[in-house]
Design a protein around this motif. Sequence first.
Motif, PDB file in Angstrom:
ATOM      1  N   UNK A 180       0.021  -2.693 -46.981  1.00  0.00           N
ATOM      2  CA  UNK A 180      -1.362  -2.204 -47.456  1.00  0.00           C
ATOM      3  C   UNK A 180      -2.161  -3.188 -47.672  1.00  0.00           C
ATOM      4  N   UNK A 181      -3.125  -3.565 -47.067  1.00  0.00           N
ATOM      5  CA  UNK A 181      -4.011  -4.645 -47.218  1.00  0.00           C
ATOM      6  C   UNK A 181      -4.584  -5.095 -48.786  1.00  0.00           C
ATOM      7  N   UNK A 182      -4.523  -4.118 -49.400  1.00  0.00           N
ATOM      8  CA  UNK A 182      -5.159  -4.469 -50.781  1.00  0.00           C
ATOM      9  C   UNK A 182      -4.043  -5.159 -51.668  1.00  0.00           C
ATOM     10  N   UNK A 183      -2.803  -5.209 -51.349  1.00  0.00           N
ATOM     11  CA  UNK A 183      -1.763  -5.943 -52.037  1.00  0.00           C
ATOM     12  C   UNK A 183      -1.223  -7.080 -51.154  1.00  0.00           C
ATOM     13  N   UNK A 184      -1.897  -7.526 -50.229  1.00  0.00           N
ATOM     14  CA  UNK A 184      -1.354  -8.549 -49.201  1.00  0.00           C
ATOM     15  C   UNK A 184      -2.150  -9.861 -49.079  1.00  0.00           C
ATOM     16  N   UNK A 185      -1.627 -10.659 -48.400  1.00  0.00           N
ATOM     17  CA  UNK A 185      -2.399 -12.043 -48.253  1.00  0.00           C
ATOM     18  C   UNK A 185      -3.721 -11.911 -47.546  1.00  0.00           C
ATOM     19  N   UNK A 186      -3.958 -10.811 -47.006  1.00  0.00           N
ATOM     20  CA  UNK A 186      -5.134 -10.525 -46.442  1.00  0.00           C
ATOM     21  C   UNK A 186      -6.362 -11.024 -47.568  1.00  0.00           C
ATOM     22  N   UNK A 187      -6.089 -10.744 -48.754  1.00  0.00           N
ATOM     23  CA  UNK A 187      -6.886 -11.069 -50.089  1.00  0.00           C
ATOM     24  C   UNK A 187      -7.160 -12.353 -50.010  1.00  0.00           C
ATOM     25  N   UNK A 188      -6.038 -13.318 -49.628  1.00  0.00           N
ATOM     26  CA  UNK A 188      -6.315 -14.811 -49.503  1.00  0.00           C
ATOM     27  C   UNK A 188      -7.059 -15.350 -48.339  1.00  0.00           C
ATOM     28  N   UNK A 189      -7.560 -14.449 -47.418  1.00  0.00           N
ATOM     29  CA  UNK A 189      -8.281 -15.049 -46.295  1.00  0.00           C
ATOM     30  C   UNK A 189      -7.545 -14.975 -45.212  1.00  0.00           C
ATOM     31  N   UNK A 190      -6.303 -14.351 -44.907  1.00  0.00           N
ATOM     32  CA  UNK A 190      -5.462 -14.496 -43.567  1.00  0.00           C
ATOM     33  C   UNK A 190      -6.098 -13.389 -42.623  1.00  0.00           C
ATOM     34  N   UNK A 191      -6.330 -13.830 -41.364  1.00  0.00           N
ATOM     35  CA  UNK A 191      -6.751 -13.134 -40.393  1.00  0.00           C
ATOM     36  C   UNK A 191      -5.935 -12.048 -39.858  1.00  0.00           C
ATOM     37  N   UNK A 192      -6.517 -10.997 -39.072  1.00  0.00           N
ATOM     38  CA  UNK A 192      -5.653  -9.871 -38.764  1.00  0.00           C
ATOM     39  C   UNK A 192      -4.692 -10.260 -37.826  1.00  0.00           C
ATOM     40  N   UNK A 193      -5.203 -11.107 -36.759  1.00  0.00           N
ATOM     41  CA  UNK A 193      -3.994 -11.565 -35.701  1.00  0.00           C
ATOM     42  C   UNK A 193      -2.886 -12.317 -36.291  1.00  0.00           C
ATOM     43  N   UNK A 194      -3.176 -13.196 -37.499  1.00  0.00           N
ATOM     44  CA  UNK A 194      -2.091 -14.087 -38.105  1.00  0.00           C
ATOM     45  C   UNK A 194      -1.171 -12.997 -39.106  1.00  0.00           C
ATOM     46  N   UNK A 195      -1.977 -12.058 -39.536  1.00  0.00           N
ATOM     47  CA  UNK A 195      -1.166 -11.003 -40.346  1.00  0.00           C
ATOM     48  C   UNK A 195      -0.358 -10.248 -39.435  1.00  0.00           C
ATOM     49  N   UNK A 196      -0.625  -9.720 -38.324  1.00  0.00           N
ATOM     50  CA  UNK A 196       0.186  -8.979 -37.459  1.00  0.00           C
ATOM     51  C   UNK A 196       1.207  -9.812 -36.801  1.00  0.00           C
ATOM     52  N   UNK A 197       1.012 -11.171 -36.328  1.00  0.00           N
ATOM     53  CA  UNK A 197       1.735 -11.998 -35.759  1.00  0.00           C
ATOM     54  C   UNK A 197       2.844 -12.342 -36.612  1.00  0.00           C
ATOM     55  N   UNK A 198       2.626 -12.467 -37.912  1.00  0.00           N
ATOM     56  CA  UNK A 198       3.647 -12.693 -39.071  1.00  0.00           C
ATOM     57  C   UNK A 198       4.586 -11.641 -39.296  1.00  0.00           C
ATOM     58  N   UNK A 199       4.091 -10.416 -39.071  1.00  0.00           N
ATOM     59  CA  UNK A 199       4.927  -9.210 -39.115  1.00  0.00           C
ATOM     60  C   UNK A 199       5.518  -9.207 -37.807  1.00  0.00           C
ATOM     61  N   UNK A 200       5.060  -9.437 -36.900  1.00  0.00           N
ATOM     62  CA  UNK A 200       5.991  -9.121 -35.440  1.00  0.00           C
ATOM     63  C   UNK A 200       7.080 -10.109 -35.401  1.00  0.00           C
ATOM     64  N   UNK A 201       6.651 -11.414 -36.177  1.00  0.00           N
ATOM     65  CA  UNK A 201       7.873 -12.474 -35.903  1.00  0.00           C
ATOM     66  C   UNK A 201       9.071 -11.772 -36.509  1.00  0.00           C
TER      67      UNK A 201
END
Length: 310
Positions: free
Chosen positions: A79-100
């Motif tokens: 859930x974006x609301x409780x993630x590092x998206x709130x610290x400015x992480x991009x969509x691609x970085x977020x997803x690539x970290x999850x995919x790794x």
Amino acid sequence: MSELSVDHLLGIKYLKKEDIELIFQTADHFKEVINRPIKKVPSLRDVTIANLFFENSTRTRLSFELAEKRLSADVVNFSAASSSVKKGETLIDTVNNILSMKVDMVVMRHPNPGAGIFLSKHVNASIINAGDGAHEHPTQALLDSYSIREKLGEVAGKKVVIVGDILHSRVALSNIFALKLQGAEVKVCGPTTLIPKYITSLGVEVETNLRKALEWCDVANMLRVQHERMDISYFPSTREYVQLFGVNKAILDSLDKEIVVMHPGPINRGVEITSDVADSDQAIILDQVQNGVAVRMAVIYLLASKIKQL
Ligand code: CP
């Protein structure tokens, strides 16, 4: 046809009629499965799916999670609301970290139109669009058509009116693509300020008189006014909207036939439909929600079978 023509489900726009038929045949099987005492099959035991929700959801999020669990997939929820998206992480970085972490498939809801398309070009996983801004909501349109097929036997030749805030609705656009592809006739009805000018280019007629629209149709799909996507007022007041475009029991009872009433949820009770309509036998709103699980199981299974030997 034994497999989908696409590797991702980004929009109904990218599907063929045969894809929809295959999804529905597969959903028929899974609907039977989820009505068994043991609702689970081992089909996706080696598949990991991440559900990424950057926008609020009740039905879609829970329905995808249930569909994945009933197929025995491993599931992670984000859930974006409780993630590092709130610290400015991009969509691609977020997803690539999850995919790794060895994730095979991503289900994503995002407020930006085209977010799923963008992601599909930059990450190595199968993407399912769970709603991208006012663009598309393909699994909603699939479960809507599946519910019409279940209730009326087939979608081809049926007359469907989509009523309400067409301008801001991804449900409207995906439904128009899906219904037209299957040979239904489609009209839209609502305040002219909430009907985009391009809509007739999609083979859809505009009817601004609700009574005429209801007299014409077999099915009325009632959409919510999406105040959260509006930065200006599109009609004078909610009271006037209800008078002109709200469906109540009196107007339904005054028609010389019984039409099917649908709503994707969430409902604004007393605005687009009254409670006596929402809770009546004419409304198939909870059937739509129930069918969402089987239809999403079918979509996930068919996409997963393109990346894994199931
Ligand atoms: N119909 C629909 O998309 O509902 P949610 O926003 O609750 O997922």
